[in-house]
Design a protein around this motif. Structure first.
Motif, PDB file in Angstrom:
ATOM      1  N   SER A   1     -11.953   4.446 -13.122  1.00 22.12           N
ATOM      2  CA  SER A   1     -10.667   4.532 -13.256  1.00 22.12           C
ATOM      3  C   SER A   1      -9.985   4.842 -12.025  1.00 22.12           C
ATOM      4  O   SER A   1     -10.398   5.610 -11.504  1.00 22.12           O
ATOM      5  CB  SER A   1     -10.225   5.343 -14.472  1.00 22.12           C
ATOM      6  OG  SER A   1     -10.066   6.753 -14.240  1.00 22.12           O
ATOM      7  N   ALA A   2      -8.981   4.332 -12.207  1.00 28.40           N
ATOM      8  CA  ALA A   2      -7.802   4.453 -10.861  1.00 28.40           C
ATOM      9  C   ALA A   2      -7.330   5.998 -10.988  1.00 28.40           C
ATOM     10  O   ALA A   2      -7.403   6.686 -10.167  1.00 28.40           O
ATOM     11  CB  ALA A   2      -6.637   3.759 -10.881  1.00 28.40           C
ATOM     12  N   ALA A   3      -7.286   6.520 -11.916  1.00 33.69           N
ATOM     13  CA  ALA A   3      -6.813   8.037 -12.244  1.00 33.69           C
ATOM     14  C   ALA A   3      -7.961   9.137 -11.392  1.00 33.69           C
ATOM     15  O   ALA A   3      -7.591   9.802 -10.823  1.00 33.69           O
ATOM     16  CB  ALA A   3      -6.742   8.310 -13.592  1.00 33.69           C
ATOM     17  N   GLN A   4      -9.005   8.654 -11.811  1.00 38.92           N
ATOM     18  CA  GLN A   4     -10.368   9.322 -11.021  1.00 38.92           C
ATOM     19  C   GLN A   4     -10.183   9.317  -9.568  1.00 38.92           C
ATOM     20  O   GLN A   4     -10.236  10.358  -8.830  1.00 38.92           O
ATOM     21  CB  GLN A   4     -11.669   8.956 -11.414  1.00 38.92           C
ATOM     22  CG  GLN A   4     -11.953   9.399 -13.109  1.00 38.92           C
ATOM     23  CD  GLN A   4     -13.306   8.504 -13.381  1.00 38.92           C
ATOM     24  OE1 GLN A   4     -13.473   7.529 -13.397  1.00 38.92           O
ATOM     25  NE2 GLN A   4     -14.186   9.403 -14.078  1.00 38.92           N
ATOM     26  N   PHE A   5     -10.010   8.256  -8.920  1.00 42.49           N
ATOM     27  CA  PHE A   5      -9.877   8.012  -7.676  1.00 42.49           C
ATOM     28  C   PHE A   5      -8.515   8.649  -7.186  1.00 42.49           C
ATOM     29  O   PHE A   5      -8.793   9.167  -6.022  1.00 42.49           O
ATOM     30  CB  PHE A   5      -9.831   6.386  -7.217  1.00 42.49           C
ATOM     31  CG  PHE A   5     -11.102   5.838  -7.432  1.00 42.49           C
ATOM     32  CD1 PHE A   5     -11.683   5.689  -6.137  1.00 42.49           C
ATOM     33  CD2 PHE A   5     -11.342   5.009  -8.223  1.00 42.49           C
ATOM     34  CE1 PHE A   5     -13.121   5.265  -6.017  1.00 42.49           C
ATOM     35  CE2 PHE A   5     -12.510   4.392  -8.380  1.00 42.49           C
ATOM     36  CZ  PHE A   5     -13.703   4.387  -7.124  1.00 42.49           C
ATOM     37  N   ARG A   6      -7.336   8.592  -7.932  1.00 46.27           N
ATOM     38  CA  ARG A   6      -6.240   9.292  -7.329  1.00 46.27           C
ATOM     39  C   ARG A   6      -6.443  10.841  -7.112  1.00 46.27           C
ATOM     40  O   ARG A   6      -5.827  11.591  -6.508  1.00 46.27           O
ATOM     41  CB  ARG A   6      -5.158   9.152  -8.532  1.00 46.27           C
ATOM     42  CG  ARG A   6      -4.272   7.829  -8.188  1.00 46.27           C
ATOM     43  CD  ARG A   6      -2.983   7.917  -9.055  1.00 46.27           C
ATOM     44  NE  ARG A   6      -3.007   7.772 -10.428  1.00 46.27           N
ATOM     45  CZ  ARG A   6      -3.473   6.717 -11.285  1.00 46.27           C
ATOM     46  NH1 ARG A   6      -3.501   5.513 -10.411  1.00 46.27           N
ATOM     47  NH2 ARG A   6      -3.678   6.771 -12.535  1.00 46.27           N
ATOM     48  N   GLU A   7      -7.337  11.495  -8.340  1.00 48.70           N
ATOM     49  CA  GLU A   7      -7.538  12.887  -8.252  1.00 48.70           C
ATOM     50  C   GLU A   7      -8.327  13.394  -6.782  1.00 48.70           C
ATOM     51  O   GLU A   7      -8.091  14.503  -6.488  1.00 48.70           O
ATOM     52  CB  GLU A   7      -8.684  13.291  -9.451  1.00 48.70           C
ATOM     53  CG  GLU A   7      -7.796  13.230 -10.874  1.00 48.70           C
ATOM     54  CD  GLU A   7      -9.003  13.398 -11.903  1.00 48.70           C
ATOM     55  OE1 GLU A   7     -10.141  13.802 -11.837  1.00 48.70           O
ATOM     56  OE2 GLU A   7      -8.433  13.326 -12.965  1.00 48.70           O
ATOM     57  N   ILE A   8      -8.732  12.433  -6.383  1.00 45.16           N
ATOM     58  CA  ILE A   8      -9.559  12.993  -4.963  1.00 45.16           C
ATOM     59  C   ILE A   8      -8.816  12.355  -3.879  1.00 45.16           C
ATOM     60  O   ILE A   8      -9.245  12.363  -2.535  1.00 45.16           O
ATOM     61  CB  ILE A   8     -11.018  12.494  -4.964  1.00 45.16           C
ATOM     62  CG1 ILE A   8     -11.142  10.903  -4.872  1.00 45.16           C
ATOM     63  CG2 ILE A   8     -11.833  13.050  -6.096  1.00 45.16           C
ATOM     64  CD1 ILE A   8     -12.587  10.210  -4.824  1.00 45.16           C
ATOM     65  N   GLY A   9      -7.607  11.742  -3.825  1.00 45.05           N
ATOM     66  CA  GLY A   9      -6.875  11.433  -2.886  1.00 45.05           C
ATOM     67  C   GLY A   9      -6.878   9.960  -2.443  1.00 45.05           C
ATOM     68  O   GLY A   9      -6.496   9.788  -1.347  1.00 45.05           O
ATOM     69  N   CYS A  10      -7.506   9.199  -3.279  1.00 45.71           N
ATOM     70  CA  CYS A  10      -7.599   7.671  -3.185  1.00 45.71           C
ATOM     71  C   CYS A  10      -6.751   6.805  -3.771  1.00 45.71           C
ATOM     72  O   CYS A  10      -6.953   6.675  -5.073  1.00 45.71           O
ATOM     73  CB  CYS A  10      -9.078   7.392  -3.253  1.00 45.71           C
ATOM     74  SG  CYS A  10      -9.294   5.594  -3.126  1.00 45.71           S
ATOM     75  N   MET A  11      -5.649   6.343  -2.927  1.00 43.54           N
ATOM     76  CA  MET A  11      -4.811   5.528  -3.822  1.00 43.54           C
ATOM     77  C   MET A  11      -4.929   3.936  -3.565  1.00 43.54           C
ATOM     78  O   MET A  11      -4.332   3.163  -4.124  1.00 43.54           O
ATOM     79  CB  MET A  11      -3.305   5.875  -3.237  1.00 43.54           C
ATOM     80  CG  MET A  11      -3.000   7.171  -3.106  1.00 43.54           C
ATOM     81  SD  MET A  11      -3.085   8.066  -4.627  1.00 43.54           S
ATOM     82  CE  MET A  11      -2.980   9.647  -4.464  1.00 43.54           C
ATOM     83  N   THR A  12      -6.156   3.612  -3.141  1.00 45.74           N
ATOM     84  CA  THR A  12      -6.511   2.098  -2.941  1.00 45.74           C
ATOM     85  C   THR A  12      -6.296   1.454  -4.136  1.00 45.74           C
ATOM     86  O   THR A  12      -6.043   0.186  -4.262  1.00 45.74           O
ATOM     87  CB  THR A  12      -7.851   2.119  -2.535  1.00 45.74           C
ATOM     88  OG1 THR A  12      -8.074   2.904  -1.152  1.00 45.74           O
ATOM     89  CG2 THR A  12      -8.338   0.527  -1.850  1.00 45.74           C
ATOM     90  N   TRP A  13      -6.943   1.752  -5.181  1.00 45.82           N
ATOM     91  CA  TRP A  13      -6.996   1.234  -6.681  1.00 45.82           C
ATOM     92  C   TRP A  13      -5.614   1.325  -7.483  1.00 45.82           C
ATOM     93  O   TRP A  13      -5.668   0.436  -8.471  1.00 45.82           O
ATOM     94  CB  TRP A  13      -8.048   1.771  -7.463  1.00 45.82           C
ATOM     95  CG  TRP A  13      -9.357   1.554  -6.753  1.00 45.82           C
ATOM     96  CD1 TRP A  13     -10.029   2.262  -5.896  1.00 45.82           C
ATOM     97  CD2 TRP A  13     -10.126   0.109  -6.799  1.00 45.82           C
ATOM     98  NE1 TRP A  13     -11.274   1.629  -5.417  1.00 45.82           N
ATOM     99  CE2 TRP A  13     -11.178   0.380  -6.094  1.00 45.82           C
ATOM    100  CE3 TRP A  13      -9.634  -0.943  -7.145  1.00 45.82           C
ATOM    101  CZ2 TRP A  13     -12.033  -0.883  -5.739  1.00 45.82           C
ATOM    102  CZ3 TRP A  13     -10.677  -1.994  -6.940  1.00 45.82           C
ATOM    103  CH2 TRP A  13     -11.730  -1.832  -6.128  1.00 45.82           C
ATOM    104  N   ASN A  14      -4.436   1.850  -6.890  1.00 48.35           N
ATOM    105  CA  ASN A  14      -3.167   2.096  -7.856  1.00 48.35           C
ATOM    106  C   ASN A  14      -2.694   0.628  -8.045  1.00 48.35           C
ATOM    107  O   ASN A  14      -2.358   0.329  -9.104  1.00 48.35           O
ATOM    108  CB  ASN A  14      -2.386   2.878  -7.021  1.00 48.35           C
ATOM    109  CG  ASN A  14      -2.656   4.200  -7.193  1.00 48.35           C
ATOM    110  OD1 ASN A  14      -3.570   4.823  -7.870  1.00 48.35           O
ATOM    111  ND2 ASN A  14      -2.002   5.238  -6.398  1.00 48.35           N
ATOM    112  N   ALA A  15      -2.540  -0.166  -6.996  1.00 47.31           N
ATOM    113  CA  ALA A  15      -2.208  -1.632  -7.118  1.00 47.31           C
ATOM    114  C   ALA A  15      -2.756  -2.370  -8.195  1.00 47.31           C
ATOM    115  O   ALA A  15      -2.276  -3.106  -9.198  1.00 47.31           O
ATOM    116  CB  ALA A  15      -1.814  -2.374  -5.832  1.00 47.31           C
ATOM    117  N   ASN A  16      -4.405  -2.453  -8.119  1.00 46.32           N
ATOM    118  CA  ASN A  16      -5.086  -3.352  -9.140  1.00 46.32           C
ATOM    119  C   ASN A  16      -4.903  -2.418 -10.565  1.00 46.32           C
ATOM    120  O   ASN A  16      -4.437  -3.304 -11.318  1.00 46.32           O
ATOM    121  CB  ASN A  16      -6.369  -3.150  -8.723  1.00 46.32           C
ATOM    122  CG  ASN A  16      -7.039  -4.167  -8.179  1.00 46.32           C
ATOM    123  OD1 ASN A  16      -6.507  -5.090  -7.930  1.00 46.32           O
ATOM    124  ND2 ASN A  16      -8.334  -4.101  -7.860  1.00 46.32           N
TER     125      ASN A  16
END
Length: 96
Positions: free
Chosen positions: A70-85
């Motif tokens: 999930s994008a939320a898991q990526f955001r937790e580690i500072g990765c915003m790459t998947w936000n747009a998707n």
């Protein structure tokens, strides 16, 4: 880098157009493409033709290795790459 650029050329020359059901866009692709790299001595290639930021690339790779879905898991580690998707895709947003 040579392998990557040769694959890009192969995709342009031999690729077929397919519809990406998740994003709704058409993609030019080839089947069973492989790249091999020697990752000895703690080396991992960053192969891309776009500008990349080291910290974001490492965070995204870490998310893949951890099996994030999930994008939320990526955001937790500072990765915003998947936000747009995620913001444009209801199936991704609904992913538990």
């Amino acid at each position: 880098m040579k392998q990557y650029l040769e694959l890009c050329q192969r995709i342009v020359d031999e690729g077929i157009w397919v519809e990406n059901k998740r994003t709704g866009t058409r993609c030019l692709t080839v089947i069973n493409a492989e790249l091999e790299y020697d990752v000895a001595n703690n080396r991992f290639p960053m192969i891309t033709t776009r500008k990349s930021y080291y910290k974001a690339a490492i965070a995204e790779l870490l998310g893949y290795l951890r099996g994030y879905s999930s994008a939320a898991q990526f955001r937790e580690i500072g990765c915003m790459t998947w936000n747009a998707n995620a913001n444009e895709n209801q199936a991704w947003l609904n992913n538990p």
